[in-house]
Every structure is written in C-alpha cells, then in structure tokens.
Design an enzyme around this catalytic site. Structure first.
Site, PDB file in Angstrom:
ATOM      1  N   HIS A   1      34.306  35.417  48.009  1.00 22.42           N
ATOM      2  CA  HIS A   1      32.732  35.251  47.717  1.00 22.42           C
ATOM      3  C   HIS A   1      32.188  33.455  48.447  1.00 22.42           C
ATOM      4  CE1 HIS A   1      31.239  38.863  45.037  1.00 22.42           C
ATOM      5  NE2 HIS A   1      32.703  39.461  45.740  1.00 22.42           N
TER       6      HIS A   1
ATOM      7  N   SER B   1      31.601  25.777  47.432  1.00 22.05           N
ATOM      8  CA  SER B   1      30.261  25.239  47.339  1.00 22.05           C
ATOM      9  C   SER B   1      30.313  26.659  46.019  1.00 22.05           C
ATOM     10  CB  SER B   1      28.876  26.254  48.368  1.00 22.05           C
ATOM     11  OG  SER B   1      29.111  27.630  48.012  1.00 22.05           O
TER      12      SER B   1
ATOM     13  N   SER C   1      43.696  46.294  46.432  1.00 21.29           N
ATOM     14  CA  SER C   1      44.800  46.584  45.509  1.00 21.29           C
ATOM     15  C   SER C   1      44.582  46.610  44.555  1.00 21.29           C
ATOM     16  CB  SER C   1      45.756  46.789  46.588  1.00 21.29           C
ATOM     17  OG  SER C   1      46.891  47.682  46.334  1.00 21.29           O
TER      18      SER C   1
HETATM   19 CA    CA Z   1      30.502  28.645  50.553  1.00 23.68          CA
HETATM   20 CA    CA Z   2      47.611  48.716  44.141  1.00 27.10          CA
END
Ligand code: CA
Ligand code: CA
Ligand code: HEM
Length: 323
Positions: free
Chosen positions: A56, A79, A163
């Site tokens: 992210h 950030s 996973s």
């Molecule tokens: Ca960033």
């Molecule tokens: Ca897994």
C-alpha cells in the site's frame, strides 16, 4: 561471483559482514521487529500486515496522474507512517493502523528513516484510489498495476502474498478468515485453491467483494477469483500454483520492484544480507483433501491444469487466525 552491490565490504560491531556499514543498524531493527511486531518471528498477523503495508505504501505511485499535472504519490517512501493522519483514513488502508504505529516506534528507536527523504517532501498525501480494491474488475486492476509499471504476470506474481493472508474488513463477522488453507506458510496453495469451484459461504452472511469459497473457513475475494480465471492471467496463475520454486523466485523479483517504486535504485544501499535465510521449502503443492482435479476450474487455454497429488482425508475446515 556476487553482483558488485552484494560484495561485503564492512564488518558490524557484532561481527556480521555486510555490503555497507550503513546496513549494520538493520540488524538491530531486525531483532526489534522480530520480537515486537512479528511475535518472535512467526508468520502471523504482524508479518501479514507488514507485507500488505509495503504494497500500500509503494503502489501510491502514478506516472499517469503526474503527467496530468496532479501529485502522483511518492511510491515506496514511508508515507503511510509519515502521513498516517491522512493515509490511514483511506478505506483501502483499513486495519493497518497498529502496524503503522509499531513500525513508527521501531524506526524512531533506531533512528532509521520512514522512507526516502527525497520522496518525503512530495508525499504529503497518497492520492486515494491508487490501491486496487477487491471489488475492482480485472481490467481496472491490470490498468492500475500497469500504470505503476507492472505487467499482468508481475501482478499475478505479487499476489503470492495472499498465501499468507486473512481478511478482516470485507466480512467482519468472520474476521481472520484466511485466503488459503495455510496462512502461516508462504506456499502455492493460494493459487490452487482459488481455482477450485466455489461451493459455500464461510460465514452466516456474505461480505463486501466476497464470492463463494471452496473450503469451510476460507475466504475468497472477487478480484482473486477473477484474476485466477482471466485469459490474461490464468496461465501464469496456474503455473505458480504448480511450482513453489517458480512462485518464490517470481515473487522475489516483483517484490524488489515494488519495494523500490518511486526511488532511484542506484542511490539505495542494498542490505540483503541482513535478511535471514528462509527455512526449508514448504510441503509440495496439493489439491486439498476431498477435492479432485474435476473441482479445478482450469482456465489456461494453452495448458491443462497439472495432475497434482490430493491431500489425504476429507476437506478441512480452515481455522481463523488472529488479526
Ligand atoms: Ca507511499
Ligand atoms: Ca499459504
Ligand atoms: C492487486 C490487487 C490486490 C487487491 C485487490 C488486494 C486486496 C486485499 C484485501 C481486500 C485484503 C483483505 C484486507 C482486510 O479485510 O483486512 C488483502 C489482504 C492482504 N493483502 Fe492484498 N490485495 C492486492 C494485492 C496485494 C499485494 C501486491 C500484496 C503484497 C505484495 C498484498 C498483500 C496482502 C496481505 C499480506 C494481506 C493479508 C493481511 C492480513 O492478513 O491482515 N496484496 N488484500
């Protein structure tokens, strides 16, 4: 021999040899976070959240917005910690707050930067909408990833992260429901299990962007379901499901790219040798117990789904993990 940037040139106070003396502090950070964020090095919530946070932070990077005269985000610049007051409000970052704070504490303790200082000045806020959502179409996800510089194959490679993942915000009634049957093992099961026919709802109600799951307790999100079956991504998906070694090397390469998005790699110091060597390879890929090859929705036109061993016993119920 090793690439030039991997040549070990410095010895740390504790005796380890590393590429550059600047790497030594990261041993202290390592033991701190192993203890304080990763519950003594376990592949649990702290690890899962930290990986998601890395995505992210990095994916807030859009050359096309920048070209249109808007702020395009700074990429992998920390950030989310520096501007947590802004970025933690984005819906896509739900659940990441405690990890952001834990990482802030560790960074301050060891006096290491949250992200690249050059990117910081520009990164006053990550434009909302840059993180793909689980209800997005494959078109939209691939477009967004392409804008940040990732091919369809690389997008599939990065999803190996699912996973070791559970959801909490999509269906709060079953928070902690994993995305594959082995959420504490970085293995190929996610790619195999997402191709199984969906037959049940793991909870009493259906969550946001939730689609039918093949296994009790397991959560399936719409975007994973669709990317597994799309003609642009299905063959790569299947190939990674059948081959853990390929999955690991592909993920590693795509993750290096993700982790340095928005940075000039030639200005960064590589401290790879601080990262512990992974434990032994996981168990080989299997079709879950109680299922057969007939339950696999083979979606790669070019290649039939390989015949993998079937795990013994009935279909398991996947237990929830702590989130
Ligand atoms: Ca960033
Ligand atoms: Ca897994
Ligand atoms: C490409 C499209 C992607 C979409 C739409 C997506 C979406 C999501 C969603 C909705 C969740 C559940 C969040 C919650 O309910 O708490 C999740 C979990 C997670 N995602 Fe993704 N993701 C994507 C790609 C990635 C990538 C590239 C990475 C890392 C490289 C990543 C790492 C994770 C991890 C580790 C979790 C589990 C977090 C936990 O267990 O608390 N995801 N993802």
């Amino acid at each position: 021999g090793p690439a030039p940037h991997m040549v070990k040139r410095a010895t740390c106070p504790q005796g380890q040899t590393v590429e550059d003396a600047k790497c030594c502090v990261w041993f202290d950070v390592l033991s701190d976070i192993q203890t304080n964020i990763f519950n003594n090095g376990k592949c649990e919530n702290g690890v899962h959240k930290s990986l998601r946070l890395a995505f992210h932070d990095a994916i807030g990077f859009s050359p096309s917005l920048e070209a249109g005269g808007s702020f395009g985000g700074g990429g992998a610049d920390g950030s989310l910690i520096e501007h947590s007051d802004v970025e933690l409000l984005f819906a896509a970052n739900g659940g990441l707050g405690p990890t952001v704070e834990a990482q802030r504490t560790a960074a301050l303790t060891h006096n290491v930067p949250f992200g690249d200082i050059v990117q910081f000045a520009a990164a006053v806020g990550l434009p909302a909408g840059l993180v793909p959502g689980p209800g997005d179409t494959v078109d939209r996800i691939l477009e967004r990833m392409a804008d940040a510089g990732f091919s369809a194959d690389e997008t599939v490679d990065l999803l190996a992260s699912h996973s070791i993942a559970a959801q909490q915000g999509l269906n709060t009634g079953i928070a902690g429901s994993p995305l594959d049957s082995t959420p504490d093992v970085f293995d190929s099961q996610f790619y195999i299990e997402t191709l199984l026919k969906g037959v049940l709802n793991p909870g009493p109600t259906t969550g946001f962007a939730e689609v039918l799951s093949p296994i009790p307790g397991e959560f399936r999100m719409q975007s994973d379901f669709a990317i597994a079956r799309d003609p642009r991504t299905a063959c790569r998906w299947q190939a990674l499901g059948a081959d853990h070694a390929l999955m690991s090397s592909a993920f590693r390469a795509a993750m290096v790219k993700l982790a340095t998005l928005g940075n000039n790699r030639s200005t960064l110091v590589d401290c790879s040798s601080v990262i512990p060597t992974p434990a032994s390879a996981p168990a080989p890929p299997t079709i879950p117990g109680g299922k057969t090859l007939d339950d696999i929705e083979g979606s790669c036109a070019a290649t039939p789904f390989p015949s993998l061993p079937i795990a013994p016993g009935p279909t398991p119920t996947v237990p929830a993990v702590a989130v």
